[in-house]
Design a protein around this motif. Structure first.
Motif, mmCIF file in Angstrom:
data_model
loop_
_atom_site.group_PDB
_atom_site.id
_atom_site.type_symbol
_atom_site.label_atom_id
_atom_site.label_comp_id
_atom_site.label_asym_id
_atom_site.label_seq_id
_atom_site.Cartn_x
_atom_site.Cartn_y
_atom_site.Cartn_z
ATOM 1 N N LYS A 2 0.816 -1.223 0.000
ATOM 2 C CA LYS A 2 0.000 0.000 0.000
ATOM 3 C C LYS A 2 0.845 1.265 0.000
ATOM 4 N N ASN A 3 2.129 1.179 0.375
ATOM 5 C CA ASN A 3 3.029 2.330 0.355
ATOM 6 C C ASN A 3 3.789 2.443 -0.963
ATOM 7 N N LEU A 4 3.370 1.648 -1.971
ATOM 8 C CA LEU A 4 3.976 1.602 -3.304
ATOM 9 C C LEU A 4 5.428 1.136 -3.273
ATOM 10 N N ASN A 5 5.749 0.258 -2.328
ATOM 11 C CA ASN A 5 7.049 -0.402 -2.305
ATOM 12 C C ASN A 5 6.940 -1.655 -3.155
ATOM 13 N N TYR A 6 7.944 -1.906 -3.980
ATOM 14 C CA TYR A 6 7.961 -3.060 -4.868
ATOM 15 C C TYR A 6 8.876 -4.135 -4.293
ATOM 16 N N TYR A 7 8.454 -5.387 -4.446
ATOM 17 C CA TYR A 7 9.243 -6.526 -4.008
ATOM 18 C C TYR A 7 9.176 -7.588 -5.091
ATOM 19 N N GLY A 8 10.223 -8.390 -5.194
ATOM 20 C CA GLY A 8 10.231 -9.478 -6.159
ATOM 21 C C GLY A 8 10.792 -10.732 -5.524
ATOM 22 N N ALA A 9 10.296 -11.897 -5.980
ATOM 23 C CA ALA A 9 10.778 -13.174 -5.459
ATOM 24 C C ALA A 9 10.674 -14.211 -6.566
ATOM 25 N N PHE A 10 11.653 -15.088 -6.628
ATOM 26 C CA PHE A 10 11.667 -16.187 -7.593
ATOM 27 C C PHE A 10 11.486 -17.497 -6.837
ATOM 28 N N GLY A 11 10.505 -18.290 -7.230
ATOM 29 C CA GLY A 11 10.267 -19.583 -6.591
ATOM 30 C C GLY A 11 9.931 -19.432 -5.127
ATOM 31 N N ASN A 12 10.633 -20.176 -4.278
ATOM 32 C CA ASN A 12 10.395 -20.131 -2.836
ATOM 33 C C ASN A 12 11.338 -19.179 -2.110
ATOM 34 N N GLU A 13 12.051 -18.364 -2.868
ATOM 35 C CA GLU A 13 12.982 -17.424 -2.244
ATOM 36 C C GLU A 13 12.202 -16.326 -1.515
ATOM 37 N N ASP A 14 12.879 -15.658 -0.594
ATOM 38 C CA ASP A 14 12.267 -14.541 0.124
ATOM 39 C C ASP A 14 12.146 -13.333 -0.795
ATOM 40 N N GLU A 15 11.181 -12.480 -0.495
ATOM 41 C CA GLU A 15 10.973 -11.272 -1.280
ATOM 42 C C GLU A 15 12.108 -10.295 -1.029
ATOM 43 N N MET A 16 12.563 -9.670 -2.125
ATOM 44 C CA MET A 16 13.602 -8.654 -1.987
ATOM 45 C C MET A 16 13.078 -7.329 -2.524
ATOM 46 N N PRO A 17 13.431 -6.224 -1.895
ATOM 47 C CA PRO A 17 12.929 -4.922 -2.339
ATOM 48 C C PRO A 17 13.479 -4.555 -3.716
ATOM 49 N N LEU A 18 12.638 -3.917 -4.528
ATOM 50 C CA LEU A 18 13.009 -3.471 -5.867
ATOM 51 C C LEU A 18 12.520 -2.048 -6.072
ATOM 52 N N PHE A 19 13.179 -1.347 -6.992
ATOM 53 C CA PHE A 19 12.653 -0.092 -7.494
ATOM 54 C C PHE A 19 11.890 -0.408 -8.771
ATOM 55 N N ILE A 20 10.991 0.476 -9.193
ATOM 56 C CA ILE A 20 10.166 0.209 -10.370
ATOM 57 C C ILE A 20 11.039 0.000 -11.615
ATOM 58 N N ASP A 21 12.151 0.711 -11.715
ATOM 59 C CA ASP A 21 13.002 0.547 -12.894
ATOM 60 C C ASP A 21 13.846 -0.734 -12.833
ATOM 61 N N GLU A 22 13.861 -1.433 -11.689
ATOM 62 C CA GLU A 22 14.585 -2.697 -11.576
ATOM 63 C C GLU A 22 13.707 -3.905 -11.872
#
Length: 138
Positions: free
Chosen positions: A64-84
């Motif tokens: 809800k704070n417009l923070n982006y996160y990404g995760a592959f498979g069962n890995e933990d979510e990692m913070p991302l910027f929109i351009d990443e």
């Protein structure tokens, strides 16, 4: 008259069966806990009537704070910027070419943010699904 003497029963308690039971329970909980992929980031998903049964390989999460996160498979979510996000998805595609992406966006996220991620996936020809929660039952 000769009476036979009964054998005495020892008042001790055998713990061997109890340790076997504890060991089996430990194995059961270890196996079932690895099957659960918890969402560490709290996102209130919008309601939807259709649910997908396939498990996504890549997760993009917008809170809800417009923070982006990404995760592959069962890995933990990692913070991302929109351009990443595009680079992250391309790295994941190198690992698994037939992957598809699940977008978990909080229901308060503006539509333009969701469309931005959808455009990135469309430009790179990634399969994408929008994650929703089940409707409340009355």
């Amino acid at each position: 008259m000769a009476l036979k003497r009964r054998q005495r029963v020892s008042p001790g308690f055998s713990m061997s069966s109890m340790t076997d039971l504890i060991f089996l329970l430990l194995i059961f909980f270890m196996i079932t806990s690895t099957m659960v992929s918890p969402n560490a980031i709290k996102v209130l998903l919008p309601q939807g009537s259709q649910q997908t049964s396939a498990k996504p390989m890549v997760r993009i999460i917008i809170d809800k704070n417009l923070n982006y996160y990404g995760a592959f498979g069962n890995e933990d979510e990692m913070p991302l910027f929109i351009d990443e996000v595009a680079g992250f998805l391309q790295q994941c595609a190198e690992k698994e070419p037939e992957m598809y992406v699940a977008l978990y966006a909080d229901e308060s996220v503006p539509y333009r943010e969701i469309v931005g991620v959808l455009n990135i996936a469309n430009e790179n020809h990634f399969k994408m699904v929008l994650a929703t929660r089940r409707p409340d039952r009355k």
